[in-house]
Scaffold this active site. Sequence first.
Site, PDB file in Angstrom:
ATOM      1  CB  SER A   1      19.510 -28.713 -27.481  1.00 45.07           C
ATOM      2  OG  SER A   1      19.823 -27.399 -26.797  1.00 45.07           O
TER       3      SER A   1
ATOM      4  CE  LYS B   1      20.510 -25.654 -30.393  1.00 46.40           C
ATOM      5  NZ  LYS B   1      19.716 -25.908 -28.986  1.00 46.40           N
TER       6      LYS B   1
END
Length: 518
Positions: free
Chosen positions: A62, A65
């Site tokens: 992540s 992102k």
Amino acid sequence: MPNIDLPTLEAFVHAIPQNYKGPGGAVAVVRNGEIVLRHAWGFADLAARKAMTPETRMPICSVSKQFTCAVLLDCIGEPEMLDSALAAYLDQFEDGRPAVRDLCNNQSGLRDYWALTVLCGAAPEGIFLPDQAQNLLRRLKTTHFAPGTHYSYCNGNFRILADLIEQHTGRSLADLLAERIFAPAAMKTAELIPDTALFNECTGYEGDTVRGFLPAINRIHWLGDAGICASLDDMIAWEQFIDRTRHDENGLYRRLSSPQTFADGAPAPYGFGLKFEETGGKRLTGHGGALRGWRCQRWHCADERISTIVMFNFEGNASDAALKMMNAALGIPPAKPVRAQANPGWFGSWLNPETGLVLSLEDAGGGRMKARFGTGPEIMDISGENEAQSSMTTLRRDGDMIHLARKDENLHLAMHRLKGEARQDIAGRYRSDELEADLLLVSEGGAIYGAFEGFLGKSDMYPLYAAGPDVWLLPVQRSMDAPSPGEWKLVFHRDAAGRITGVTVGCWLARGVEYKRL
């Protein structure tokens, strides 16, 4: 600030293998654009005896992102440029539709799509393809809160962003990242590899020193929300790029890390793929990453031009290590919380009827409680007879009610104590029209079990545990993504005659999914 206490920092880093036990990892500290510390240990593959190095690539999960949002800002401009495309993407919506800025800031109110894969019958080690992601996201009709009012982590926000970026530019996100981000930042080996099954340069491990470490199997395809693989040296290059461009008014990281607010003007904890934190009065920006077998975290303190990076090929607490490294670099001593003795009146389960969320509290000893509310347990420090807090949550108890506050999420809930026994008449089949998915509950030998069925398959049976009258918990500790949803909360509804008519199923990542009894 004075110079970094390098001996203290080095002592912390050299103790990481002992304090965060696992196969291997890599860490770095950067200050003023220069490498202060760069260290790798252990093995990238235990069976092959392949050593971990600063050049070893790992999934950054992540942490990707922020790079998706960087492409958005660099190639397209402000998020509002894609609002009409988002309206076409979410064309089944019945509620107020979120804006693209809400997606970037995790304020969309959309339920996390990895959590929803569980409700749609996915197996943790199953294959998840791009068309299945769009199938799931484009069938959504509702949010679990009004967009812009709260914070809720949602991987689907960034999956949608990736689809919209590719649609708008006519180019793949992989090409855009390579050209617009990785090349200017000199991230020489960073690459978007959306299919987790294709990455084999380093092995991620499930388990611990009690159960042993086993290679994790991942077969999902992700894009925008994760998917980048990079080495420690690549991540150091990103921190150096941030430092080089710090005075540029239109610099990419300055735009990414600019403060954000909720619709009511309250400061928000997240923006453009970055989490905002504070330590010792200093603002931090960064992000963590997780997939089965992998954990990573980066933090940047712009005021002091310091960055810390931690990458593990096991499921250790990289976020904790990166923050402690940052505190050591900043010269911030460890906090010494003041704790009071736990009052037994805290312990038990508490329900917020409006959201269907359940708070479970148990004694953790030493003036602490273990709380289960979000995706994993939190340790709460008891600061008074009726007050407790963690880094995320504050609790204030008033008899049979707890007032729960999560300031960063703009969330305030009244939690009511659950008293009494749960009735056992919940077996049956239930249907979610929005997900076109079923929940099957059965009773076997007096124990209740549940399974999810949908377009992704039929899940294993999971045991249910009663929390109180018409409230049950269904733990799911392994799913396609990490962390898993944790405990699903099942709140049953009855008609005037006492017959069950339906159930609300939810967790912190995906609240308030309505099922009717068939």
